[in-house]
Design an enzyme around this catalytic site. Structure first.
Site, PDB file in Angstrom:
ATOM      1  N   SER A   1      47.485  29.158  37.816  1.00 48.70           N
ATOM      2  CA  SER A   1      46.445  28.113  37.820  1.00 48.70           C
ATOM      3  C   SER A   1      47.128  26.797  37.508  1.00 48.70           C
ATOM      4  O   SER A   1      48.239  26.757  36.966  1.00 48.70           O
ATOM      5  CB  SER A   1      45.423  28.418  36.726  1.00 48.70           C
ATOM      6  OG  SER A   1      44.564  27.315  36.526  1.00 48.70           O
TER       7      SER A   1
ATOM      8  N   TYR B   1      43.109  30.419  27.476  1.00 48.89           N
ATOM      9  CA  TYR B   1      43.279  30.594  28.938  1.00 48.89           C
ATOM     10  C   TYR B   1      44.575  29.948  29.414  1.00 48.89           C
ATOM     11  O   TYR B   1      45.347  30.562  30.151  1.00 48.89           O
ATOM     12  CB  TYR B   1      42.064  30.010  29.671  1.00 48.89           C
ATOM     13  CG  TYR B   1      42.114  30.181  31.185  1.00 48.89           C
ATOM     14  CD1 TYR B   1      41.952  31.433  31.783  1.00 48.89           C
ATOM     15  CD2 TYR B   1      42.314  29.085  32.024  1.00 48.89           C
ATOM     16  CE1 TYR B   1      41.988  31.591  33.172  1.00 48.89           C
ATOM     17  CE2 TYR B   1      42.347  29.225  33.411  1.00 48.89           C
ATOM     18  CZ  TYR B   1      42.191  30.483  33.978  1.00 48.89           C
ATOM     19  OH  TYR B   1      42.230  30.629  35.347  1.00 48.89           O
TER      20      TYR B   1
HETATM   21  P1  NDP Z   1      36.503  35.875  40.195  1.00 48.70           P
HETATM   22  O1  NDP Z   1      35.791  36.060  38.906  1.00 48.70           O
HETATM   23  O2  NDP Z   1      35.683  35.652  41.414  1.00 48.70           O
HETATM   24  O3  NDP Z   1      37.464  37.103  40.467  1.00 48.70           O
HETATM   25  C1  NDP Z   1      38.184  37.720  39.437  1.00 48.70           C
HETATM   26  C2  NDP Z   1      38.699  39.041  39.944  1.00 48.70           C
HETATM   27  O4  NDP Z   1      39.469  39.637  38.905  1.00 48.70           O
HETATM   28  C3  NDP Z   1      37.590  40.005  40.308  1.00 48.70           C
HETATM   29  O5  NDP Z   1      37.891  40.659  41.501  1.00 48.70           O
HETATM   30  C4  NDP Z   1      37.593  40.980  39.160  1.00 48.70           C
HETATM   31  O6  NDP Z   1      37.265  42.280  39.593  1.00 48.70           O
HETATM   32  C5  NDP Z   1      39.043  40.965  38.707  1.00 48.70           C
HETATM   33  N1  NDP Z   1      39.143  41.381  37.320  1.00 48.70           N
HETATM   34  C6  NDP Z   1      38.690  40.723  36.232  1.00 48.70           C
HETATM   35  N2  NDP Z   1      38.918  41.461  35.126  1.00 48.70           N
HETATM   36  C7  NDP Z   1      39.501  42.600  35.554  1.00 48.70           C
HETATM   37  C8  NDP Z   1      39.978  43.758  34.894  1.00 48.70           C
HETATM   38  N3  NDP Z   1      39.883  43.933  33.574  1.00 48.70           N
HETATM   39  N4  NDP Z   1      40.498  44.743  35.660  1.00 48.70           N
HETATM   40  C9  NDP Z   1      40.593  44.621  36.999  1.00 48.70           C
HETATM   41  N5  NDP Z   1      40.168  43.553  37.669  1.00 48.70           N
HETATM   42  C10 NDP Z   1      39.634  42.558  36.947  1.00 48.70           C
HETATM   43  O7  NDP Z   1      37.499  34.664  39.967  1.00 48.70           O
HETATM   44  P2  NDP Z   1      38.616  33.980  40.892  1.00 48.70           P
HETATM   45  O8  NDP Z   1      38.633  34.530  42.225  1.00 48.70           O
HETATM   46  O9  NDP Z   1      38.447  32.539  40.693  1.00 48.70           O
HETATM   47  O10 NDP Z   1      39.922  34.410  40.087  1.00 48.70           O
HETATM   48  C11 NDP Z   1      41.060  34.988  40.690  1.00 48.70           C
HETATM   49  C12 NDP Z   1      42.303  34.434  40.021  1.00 48.70           C
HETATM   50  O11 NDP Z   1      42.397  33.035  40.319  1.00 48.70           O
HETATM   51  C13 NDP Z   1      42.317  34.545  38.494  1.00 48.70           C
HETATM   52  O12 NDP Z   1      43.594  34.941  38.053  1.00 48.70           O
HETATM   53  C14 NDP Z   1      42.016  33.118  38.055  1.00 48.70           C
HETATM   54  O13 NDP Z   1      42.530  32.847  36.783  1.00 48.70           O
HETATM   55  C15 NDP Z   1      42.705  32.331  39.140  1.00 48.70           C
HETATM   56  N6  NDP Z   1      42.269  30.946  39.285  1.00 48.70           N
HETATM   57  C16 NDP Z   1      40.966  30.638  39.585  1.00 48.70           C
HETATM   58  C17 NDP Z   1      40.558  29.319  39.647  1.00 48.70           C
HETATM   59  C18 NDP Z   1      39.145  28.928  39.881  1.00 48.70           C
HETATM   60  O14 NDP Z   1      38.804  27.748  39.687  1.00 48.70           O
HETATM   61  N7  NDP Z   1      38.276  29.816  40.305  1.00 48.70           N
HETATM   62  C19 NDP Z   1      41.519  28.232  39.470  1.00 48.70           C
HETATM   63  C20 NDP Z   1      42.856  28.664  39.213  1.00 48.70           C
HETATM   64  C21 NDP Z   1      43.207  29.969  39.122  1.00 48.70           C
HETATM   65  P3  NDP Z   1      36.300  43.315  38.827  1.00 48.70           P
HETATM   66  O15 NDP Z   1      35.494  42.522  37.842  1.00 48.70           O
HETATM   67  O16 NDP Z   1      35.499  43.946  39.903  1.00 48.70           O
HETATM   68  O17 NDP Z   1      37.248  44.262  38.187  1.00 48.70           O
END
Ligand code: NDP
Length: 240
Positions: free
Chosen positions: A133, A146
């Site tokens: 990020s 975070y």
């Molecule tokens: P979402 O919340 O839409 O997606 C997060 C994903 O992570 C889901 O598919 C979720 O799947 C999975 N996840 C969360 N916790 C767990 C766990 N314990 N085990 C397995 N899977 C897990 O968010 P984003 O798409 O935005 O996030 C994706 C990445 O991008 C992250 O690393 C985030 O930090 C990063 N990011 C996002 C930004 C933003 O503004 N959105 C900016 C910069 C970076 P499930 O819950 O089904 O397990």
């Protein structure tokens, strides 16, 4: 004849889901991981393996990778994308929120890298793409834990990149600014969420996750001797 596969963690929503769809459309075989796998059912096919794996469950991750290797051949790439963003003020935030973020965002990435590296190093090829990020480069109010996890992703990626470079294995860091996903919804403080949404409106919203997915694909599809080490992408109007 296609061989090998791309593993994507956190494929059930947001950036991971868009990335999964993008790689599938391009004809890659994929292993899609996450907890809410009902969200992946519509993507299942002969070229798409779906496994319910929590980011902290190494045994399940290894088993899923073994299944995909048997079905498709060796792992070509892993996209370590699963993440949690629980914003909070350090004076009051519960330690369980810090632990959850470090478990998923930092330890999850370490497990993801370790799970694929022996095979990649042995075969002298492979790609690890870690989704960090802009919060892995700069600090933001209410983001202390975070940003700690995301600075960790940046530093661990860079460290491992140097360690495996001579084996022909690439490690890339993709660092998005704000993206329109479910991520903010994890935060438990309504005041912090309201403030974040207000700020997001002031910059006319975040990126579409598809933009990040296309960026991941672009980096991956460079020839194997080209390693785009890091990409930072954000809405033009995002200042910080
Ligand atoms: P979402 O919340 O839409 O997606 C997060 C994903 O992570 C889901 O598919 C979720 O799947 C999975 N996840 C969360 N916790 C767990 C766990 N314990 N085990 C397995 N899977 C897990 O968010 P984003 O798409 O935005 O996030 C994706 C990445 O991008 C992250 O690393 C985030 O930090 C990063 N990011 C996002 C930004 C933003 O503004 N959105 C900016 C910069 C970076 P499930 O819950 O089904 O397990």
């Amino acid at each position: 004849m296609k061989t090998g596969f791309i593993a994507i963690t956190g494929a059930t929503s947001g950036i991971g889901h868009a990335t999964a769809q993008t790689f599938i459309q391009k004809g890659y075989r994929v292993l899609l991981l996450g907890r809410r796998i009902d969200r992946l059912a519509s993507l299942a096919s002969d070229d798409v393996l779906i496994r319910q794996v929590a980011a902290t469950d190494r045994v399940a991750l290894d088993a899923a990778l073994a299944d995909a290797t048997e079905a498709f051949g060796p792992v070509e790439a892993i996209i370590n994308n699963a993440g949690r963003m629980l914003l909070g003020q350090i004076e009051t935030q519960g330690a369980e929120e810090w632990e959850e973020m470090f478990d998923v965002n930092a330890l999850g990435v370490l497990h993801g890298m370790q799970a694929v590296l022996p095979s990649m190093v042995e075969r002298k090829t492979g790609t690890i793409i870690n989704i960090s990020s802009i919060a892995g480069k700069k600090t933001f109010a209410d983001h202390a834990a975070y940003v700690g996890t995301k600075f960790a992703v940046h530093s661990m990626s860079e460290n491992v990149r140097g360690e495996v470079a001579s084996h022909g294995v690439r490690v890339m860091t993709i660092a998005p600014g704000v993206v329109e996903t479910e991520l903010l919804g994890h935060t438990t403080s309504d005041a912090i969420k309201d403030g974040y949404n207000e700020w997001k409106q002031s910059i006319e919203g975040g990126l579409d996750p598809q933009i990040v997915a296309d960026t991941v694909l672009f980096a991956f599809e460079q020839p194997q001797h080209v390693n785009i080490r890091e990409i930072v992408l954000a809405p033009t109007k995002q200042v910080d």
